[in-house]
Design an enzyme around this catalytic site. Structure first.
Site: not given
Ligand code: NAD
Length: 361
Positions: A190, A222, A250
């Site tokens: 990020k 993102d 996940d």
């Protein structure tokens, strides 16, 4: 080859038993020793990670771990809860690199939440840094705010930090893994907002100069979250920090359909590792002989490859798993019409049988 076998709680014992059967069927000289961990260890020794269990894992080349946890331990103080055993093992063994492959098996394409054409042939590897980042950065805590939008009010804070050596070692792991795959690394950060991850991006780029044969791409987290569900096959190796890796691994796991199919490995600098399925102890189905043992069997295959130097045996185990899926054998979690429903132990037996067929081929 010394293996510490820590079955743990819930379905842990059932699934680890099957993985041990598969390892024993390989005719390799393993020394396997069992020890309690998690709630089972708390019941016996008053601690989820007794010293004897920790010593066994430290002395072993690898640890095969089932799962820990049960609702009955939820009222214990945090330091004594079963899940603390995993954190303790990660810390004491200095396991800094977490590998989570997300492979969509042809026979299970229908189980994915994405359209078959998006996941057919999916084979990505998420490498998550495991010992740094905002999860462990100091200082952290609660205090009265001296500034900010609401000075004088209560606030909580954590610290995101990464040192150059921490980023360098995980980046090396990722580039080396990519060399054995499709020579592509996506580093997720990020950098547009966080100082820590601008530094991460700079250090990963420096490390990349040692691997001219591997293609490096940087991606904001993102966008990575979006691309994983839009076009997951364009990834090969994804490397990222502890927080982003926790979430993205996940997300990637779900692309493959069932949590009962997902193995993982956590390695230290000397390739000593902890191998465990990604799922938990599933207390809702424990003791019923219906849990899917394949994630644990595939974790044992990763153990053969990464910690025990037995790549050929690892491939045999993986081929045996593909073979039983192709035969249409399914535990309840991956069952669909037209397949054969099998129990945990029947699935183990089928993998052992398929293994003997790969030997004779
Ligand atoms: P879980 O992964 O144990 O179970 C989630 C769901 O998936 C359940 O319905 C379960 O029946 C099913 N499931 C999980 N593994 C399966 C398998 N191999 N075959 C078939 N179905 C399977 O997660 P949870 O219910 O949120 O947590 C249960 C306990 O496990 C908690 O105490 C939690 O803290 C612990 N936990 C431990 C680990 C670990 O040991 N690494 C990881 C996650 C959760």
């Amino acid at each position: 080859m010394k293996i510490a076998v820590l079955p743990g709680d819930g379905i842990g014992t059932e699934i680890v038993t099957q993985a041990v059967r598969v390892l024993n069927a390989l005719d390799l000289a393993f020394e396997m020793e069992h020890a309690p961990v998690g709630g089972a260890a708390y019941d016996l020794h008053g601690h989820p990670l007794p010293t004897s269990t920790l010593r066994l894992a430290q002395a072993a080349d690898a640890t095969l771990f089932g799962a820990v946890g049960d609702w009955k331990y939820d009222t214990l103080e945090r330091a004594l809860r079963p899940e603390q055993a995993i954190l303790g093992l990660r810390k004491e063994l200095a396991l800094f690199a977490n590998f989570r492959p997300a492979i969509c098996y042809e026979a299970l394409i229908g189980a994915s939440s994405l359209k078959p054409e998006l996941v057919a042939g999916l084979d990505i590897l998420i490498i998550r840094e495991l010992t740094g980042d905002i999860y462990f950065g100091q200082p952290r805590g609660r205090r009265i705010a001296g500034d900010g939008h609401f000075p004088g009010s209560q606030e909580a804070f954590d610290t995101m930090r990464y040192s150059r050596p921490e980023i360098e070692r995980i980046a090396h792991v990722a580039f080396q893994a990519a060399r054995k795959r499709n020579q592509r690394v996506t580093s997720v950060d990020k950098a547009n907002v966080l100082e820590t991850f601008q530094f991460w991006r700079d250090v990963v780029s420096d490390v990349a100069t040692h691997y001219p044969d591997v293609e490096l791409e940087h991606m904001y987290v993102d966008n990575a979250a979006m691309q994983l569900v839009r076009a997951p096959r364009k990834f090969d190796v994804v490397v990222t920090g502890n927080l982003f890796g926790d979430i993205l691994s996940d997300e990637a796991a779900m692309l493959t359909g069932s949590i009962g199919m997902l193995p993982s490995a956590s390695l230290n600098a000397s390739n000593q590792g902890l191998y465990e399925p990604c799922h938990g102890s599933a207390p809702d189905i424990a003791g019923k002989n219906i849990a899917n043992p394949l994630a644990t069997i595939l974790s044992a295959a990763m153990m053969l490859r990464f910690s025990l130097g037995q790549a050929e045996a690892a491939e045999r185990v993986e081929a045996a798993v593909k073979s039983v899926l192709k035969q249409g054998l399914r535990t309840t979690d991956i069952f669909s019409e037209g397949n054969t429903l099998v129990s945990t132990s029947e699935m183990g037996t089928a993998v052992v049988k398929a293994l003997s067929q790969t030997t004779s081929n």
